[in-house]
Design an enzyme around this catalytic site. Structure first.
Site, PDB file in Angstrom:
ATOM      1  N   LYS A  18       0.428  -9.208 -15.326  1.00 51.21           N
ATOM      2  CA  LYS A  18      -0.492  -9.389 -14.585  1.00 51.21           C
ATOM      3  C   LYS A  18      -1.195  -7.820 -14.271  1.00 51.21           C
ATOM      4  CE  LYS A  18       0.369  -9.170  -9.525  1.00 51.21           C
ATOM      5  NZ  LYS A  18       1.126  -9.778  -8.445  1.00 51.21           N
ATOM      6  N   GLN A  55       1.316  -1.229   0.013  1.00 52.73           N
ATOM      7  CA  GLN A  55       0.037   0.120  -0.043  1.00 52.73           C
ATOM      8  C   GLN A  55       0.779   1.281   0.044  1.00 52.73           C
ATOM      9  OE1 GLN A  55      -3.702  -0.105   0.173  1.00 52.73           O
ATOM     10  NE2 GLN A  55      -3.504   2.336  -0.162  1.00 52.73           N
TER      11      GLN A  55
END
Ligand code: R5P
Length: 303
Positions: free
Chosen positions: A198, A101
């Site tokens: 991805k 994060q």
């Protein structure tokens, strides 16, 4: 002289490794932290010494799950060290939690890694070392000096020594963000490298991987990633690589969190070997690569 404090989250580190570190750095004093949990869940730590008179105090505490507890223990140890007279506090946290994060992905979110780094500095640490942080640029948030150690040579070595299938290895990054790591690891041993693409849905967590048409036919591959958490990325990548004709898929990571059924998930996708640096508490089935001696030597050299 320097003092190395082994924090509670690294208490599993074997005496044999600690002795190797001591043999390599004879002037290093090593102490293990005393710790417990109060009945209401609060953490308690104590450094079983009278004073800290070393020039440098290095605190070895990884931020393994439960991450919040490991962080509080780290802050408590810094405070305890200051109380015992420590002058220069260096934190070595092999795995830093909350690194993923590192920005506001959805409006209203915090930058969690900033909270972690600022708390470590505010507690009194002025140097911070870690291993293979998810995004090396995040370390710049730490107001003191910081360094991202990258023992990629150690990460690739075991697969090259695997005599059961001695073909040359193709290194694969499971996403573009992991490409720099894979490239450096490949270049160290003059190996070929490639990457997959991805995408993760931020709301559902669902992962989609595009193979970009790379050629893995009959090749022995080593996927290199920083973290394996749910195993979703690796098992999907492994299935895709086998579908494309890979002969053997192996994986090496810096931080094997391996939560829940991730190990079974990865193995049932056909992965032969799972290698990891020993930055987190050991889990069954993983082939650990001892990286603490090298890392502490680097810390001592750079402070
Ligand atoms: C994400 O960008 C990281 O580099 C790892 O690929 C990710 O954290 C792996 O997570 P999981 O094992 O849950 O797929």
């Amino acid at each position: 002289m320097s003092t190395l404090i082994i924090g509670p989250s690294m208490n599993w580190l074997e005496d044999t490794v600690i002795n190797e570190i001591k043999n390599s750095i004879p002037e290093l004093e090593v102490i293990r932290t005393v710790y417990k949990e109060f009945p209401d869940g609060e953490s308690y730590v104590r450094l079983p010494i009278d004073k800290l008179s070393s020039k440098e105090t290095i605190i070895l505490q990884t931020l393994s799950p439960p991450q919040d507890r490991a962080l509080i223990q780290l802050l408590q140890i810094i405070d305890a060290a200051l109380n015992l007279g420590a002058e220069k506090i260096i934190v070595f946290s092999p795995y830093l939690a909350y690194t993923r994060q590192d920005k506001v992905f959805l409006k209203g979110e915090p930058i969690s890694i900033r909270v972690v780094l600022n708390s470590i500095y505010a507690a009194g640490a002025r140097f911070l070392f870690t291993i293979d942080i998810h995004n090396p640029f995040s370390l710049a948030i730490f107001p003191g000096k910081s360094e991202n150690l990258l023992p990629l040579h150690l990460l690739v070595k075991p697969i090259l020594q695997d005599q059961t299938s001695p073909e040359s290895v193709l290194i694969i990054a499971p996403d573009k963000g992991a490409l720099d790591r894979a490239r450096k690891a490949a270049e160290y041993y003059n190996l070929e490298y490639e990457f997959l693409e991805k995408q993760r849905d931020r709301q559902t967590g669902e992962v989609v991987i595009n193979d970009r048409g790379i050629d893995v036919k009959n090749k022995k591959v080593l996927i290199i990633d920083d973290i394996i958490s749910t195993g979703g990325t690796i098992s999907l990548a492994s299935k895709i690589l086998y579908d494309k004709g890979a002969k053997e898929v192996n994986v090496a990571c810096s931080h094997a969190l391996l939560i829940g059924d991730s190990y079974q998930k990865i193995k049932s996708s056909g992965v032969k070997n799972i290698y990891s640096l020993n930055t987190l508490p050991p889990k069954l089935g993983i082939q650990y690569i001892e990286a603490m001696k090298w890392s502490i030597e680097q810390v001592i050299m750079k402070i």
